[in-house]
Design a protein around this motif. Structure first.
Motif, PDB file in Angstrom:
ATOM      1  N   THR A  12      -2.595 -11.849   8.307  1.00 49.68           N
ATOM      2  CA  THR A  12      -1.315 -12.156   7.654  1.00 49.68           C
ATOM      3  C   THR A  12      -0.820 -11.594   6.493  1.00 49.68           C
ATOM      4  OG1 THR A  12      -2.970 -12.915   5.512  1.00 49.68           O
ATOM      5  CG2 THR A  12      -2.932 -14.123   7.564  1.00 49.68           C
ATOM      6  N   GLU A  13       0.032 -12.451   5.859  1.00 51.74           N
ATOM      7  CA  GLU A  13       1.040 -11.465   4.606  1.00 51.74           C
ATOM      8  C   GLU A  13       0.232 -11.200   3.286  1.00 51.74           C
ATOM      9  OE1 GLU A  13       4.529 -13.245   1.773  1.00 51.74           O
ATOM     10  OE2 GLU A  13       5.763 -11.916   3.941  1.00 51.74           O
ATOM     11  N   GLU A  14      -0.705 -11.884   3.655  1.00 48.85           N
ATOM     12  CA  GLU A  14      -1.916 -12.074   2.419  1.00 48.85           C
ATOM     13  C   GLU A  14      -2.627 -11.184   2.446  1.00 48.85           C
ATOM     14  OE1 GLU A  14      -0.766 -15.260   3.980  1.00 48.85           O
ATOM     15  OE2 GLU A  14       0.761 -16.327   2.006  1.00 48.85           O
ATOM     16  N   VAL A  72      -2.599  -3.280   9.880  1.00 51.00           N
ATOM     17  CA  VAL A  72      -2.359  -3.222  10.757  1.00 51.00           C
ATOM     18  C   VAL A  72      -3.070  -2.481  11.770  1.00 51.00           C
ATOM     19  CG1 VAL A  72      -0.562  -3.196  13.073  1.00 51.00           C
ATOM     20  CG2 VAL A  72      -0.217  -4.322   9.795  1.00 51.00           C
ATOM     21  N   MET A  73      -2.374  -1.122  11.682  1.00 54.25           N
ATOM     22  CA  MET A  73      -2.739  -0.398  12.631  1.00 54.25           C
ATOM     23  C   MET A  73      -5.051  -0.464  12.351  1.00 54.25           C
ATOM     24  SD  MET A  73      -0.171   2.919  12.805  1.00 54.25           S
ATOM     25  CE  MET A  73       0.506   3.099  11.350  1.00 54.25           C
ATOM     26  N   ARG A  74      -4.608  -0.645  11.601  1.00 51.44           N
ATOM     27  CA  ARG A  74      -6.521  -0.864  11.564  1.00 51.44           C
ATOM     28  C   ARG A  74      -7.179  -1.912  12.469  1.00 51.44           C
ATOM     29  NH1 ARG A  74      -8.121  -0.424   6.968  1.00 51.44           N
ATOM     30  NH2 ARG A  74      -8.532  -2.866   6.277  1.00 51.44           N
ATOM     31  N   ARG A  75      -7.272  -2.962  12.625  1.00 52.64           N
ATOM     32  CA  ARG A  75      -7.237  -3.987  13.707  1.00 52.64           C
ATOM     33  C   ARG A  75      -6.782  -3.581  15.145  1.00 52.64           C
ATOM     34  NH1 ARG A  75      -8.444  -6.252   9.919  1.00 52.64           N
ATOM     35  NH2 ARG A  75      -8.637  -8.853   8.874  1.00 52.64           N
ATOM     36  N   GLY A 125       0.983  -1.099   0.188  1.00 49.15           N
ATOM     37  CA  GLY A 125       0.365  -0.066   0.465  1.00 49.15           C
ATOM     38  C   GLY A 125       0.993   1.238  -0.096  1.00 49.15           C
ATOM     39  N   ASN A 126       2.075   1.499  -0.371  1.00 55.49           N
ATOM     40  CA  ASN A 126       3.391   2.158  -0.685  1.00 55.49           C
ATOM     41  C   ASN A 126       3.216   2.557   0.382  1.00 55.49           C
ATOM     42  OD1 ASN A 126       3.150   2.497  -3.139  1.00 55.49           O
ATOM     43  ND2 ASN A 126       1.084   2.745  -3.648  1.00 55.49           N
ATOM     44  N   SER A 127       3.704   1.728   1.604  1.00 52.19           N
ATOM     45  CA  SER A 127       3.464   2.372   3.340  1.00 52.19           C
ATOM     46  C   SER A 127       4.655   3.029   3.433  1.00 52.19           C
ATOM     47  CB  SER A 127       3.146   1.817   4.458  1.00 52.19           C
ATOM     48  OG  SER A 127       4.027   0.483   3.945  1.00 52.19           O
ATOM     49  N   GLU A 149      -4.877  -5.624   1.210  1.00 54.47           N
ATOM     50  CA  GLU A 149      -5.217  -4.179   1.728  1.00 54.47           C
ATOM     51  C   GLU A 149      -3.974  -3.342   2.407  1.00 54.47           C
ATOM     52  OE1 GLU A 149      -8.350  -5.286   4.559  1.00 54.47           O
ATOM     53  OE2 GLU A 149      -8.391  -6.991   4.150  1.00 54.47           O
ATOM     54  N   GLY A 150      -3.124  -3.188   2.304  1.00 56.57           N
ATOM     55  CA  GLY A 150      -1.311  -2.867   2.752  1.00 56.57           C
ATOM     56  C   GLY A 150      -1.262  -2.701   4.191  1.00 56.57           C
TER      57      GLY A 150
END
Length: 334
Positions: free
Chosen positions: A48-50, A60-63, A22-24, A55-56
């Protein structure tokens, strides 16, 4: 930037992760991605990596935000960026960096979630380190995070004085790892010696020694005792109790609480580690009854379980609120 959390507990030590999806701008070294730790950490972040590739890295921060929102005890978490090692020109050295999570990515994503706060990271050897500090403050950073043993600089280096003075000017506390580092594959653990923090402390910087020097030794002395000497000498020296309930550190919290330094301790989880087998109530059969261990293990939310476990082990109420006065929190809006 969003308003400061109203009431409740702030987790001032929470990690995120990214692989560049996601161009992070994030990346993890090939060696780290081959390590067993990589899969463990992804699972502990509920991804997961997939899923990241689809989704980018912002997932992780959304979770984290979603799980934190379900907590009954913890209101907000400081999400930590992680700068890398730098080369002789003061530029990012990817070949010597195991993990890189840029400030602008963390600042932008935390701004989308009212329960996440921005923890910046700036390697002080960058050629534009002071400019980066000013930008981090402008973007709402509540602290600056260091991990010298993998960022490869010495906190005692006199050349860092301008950096420390800028931290003080901006009222940004410095959260820096102390003790041996276990989570990475390439470390210089002598740089995690608490005694190397005398320079910023003597200049009046608020310094938070992550994990209170709870493992390892330097110059024949435990890092823990080297940390205690600093906290006794400097009122601007703090320690965070993140990771102190991990199996490999489980004796440290009890002896730290006996020292009567609760006014200088801050609550943190070191998330995602409480979401792994390294933290369990069943590691404390001497302190906790079998019934209490079972009760704690049944608390589903990892933040709620972490708070309840630390309370059961004797952490005073004050420790859970100290971050509100130490961090550079945004001024509440009327």
């Amino acid at each position: 930037m969003h308003a400061a959390p109203a009431n409740g507990i702030i987790d001032m030590h929470c990690h995120t992760a990214g692989i560049g999806a996601g161009n992070s701008g994030c990346f993890i070294s090939p060696a780290m991605r081959k390590s067993w730790r990589y899969r463990v950490f992804l699972k502990a972040f509920w991804v997961t990596e997939e899923q990241l590739l689809q989704e980018g890295d912002a997932l992780v921060m959304r979770r984290i935000s979603e799980r934190l929102a379900a907590s009954q005890r913890v209101t907000a978490a400081v999400i930590l960026a992680m700068d890398g090692a730098v080369d002789g020109n003061g530029e990012l050295d990817r070949s010597s960096t195991e993990i890189y999570i840029p400030n602008d990515f963390v600042a932008a994503e935390t701004a989308k979630h009212p329960n996440l706060l921005f923890g910046a990271s700036v390697n002080p050897l960058r050629h534009d380190a002071l400019t980066r500090l000013e930008q981090a403050a402008a973007d709402g950073a509540v602290l600056v995070k260091w991990l010298p043993s993998i960022q490869h600089f010495d906190p005692a280096d006199e050349h860092l004085v301008p950096f420390y003075l800028k931290l003080k000017e901006l009222r940004l506390p410095l959260l820096t790892h102390t003790g041996t580092e276990h989570s990475f594959t390439m470390t210089r653990n002598e740089l995690g010696d608490p005694e190397r923090l005398r320079l910023p402390l003597s200049l009046g910087v608020k310094v938070i020694a992550a994990h209170c020097g709870s493992c390892g030794r330097n110059e024949g002395e435990s890092n823990y005792h080297r940390f205690l000497r600093l906290i006794d000498e400097f009122p601007n020296c703090y320690g965070d109790i993140s990771a102190l309930t991990q199996i490999n550190r489980k004796w440290h919290l009890a002896r730290l609480l006996k020292k009567g330094v609760s006014g200088q301790l801050l609550y943190g989880t070191d998330m995602p580690l409480p979401n792994t087998v390294t933290v369990t109530p069943y590691a404390f059969p001497i302190k906790l009854s079998p019934r209490r261990m079972v009760e704690l293990s049944r608390i589903a939310n990892p933040w709620d379980q972490d708070v309840a476990l630390k309370e059961a082990l004797g952490v005073p109420e004050q420790v859970f609120s100290n971050a509100n006065t130490v961090l550079r929190l945004p001024v509440p809006t009327p």
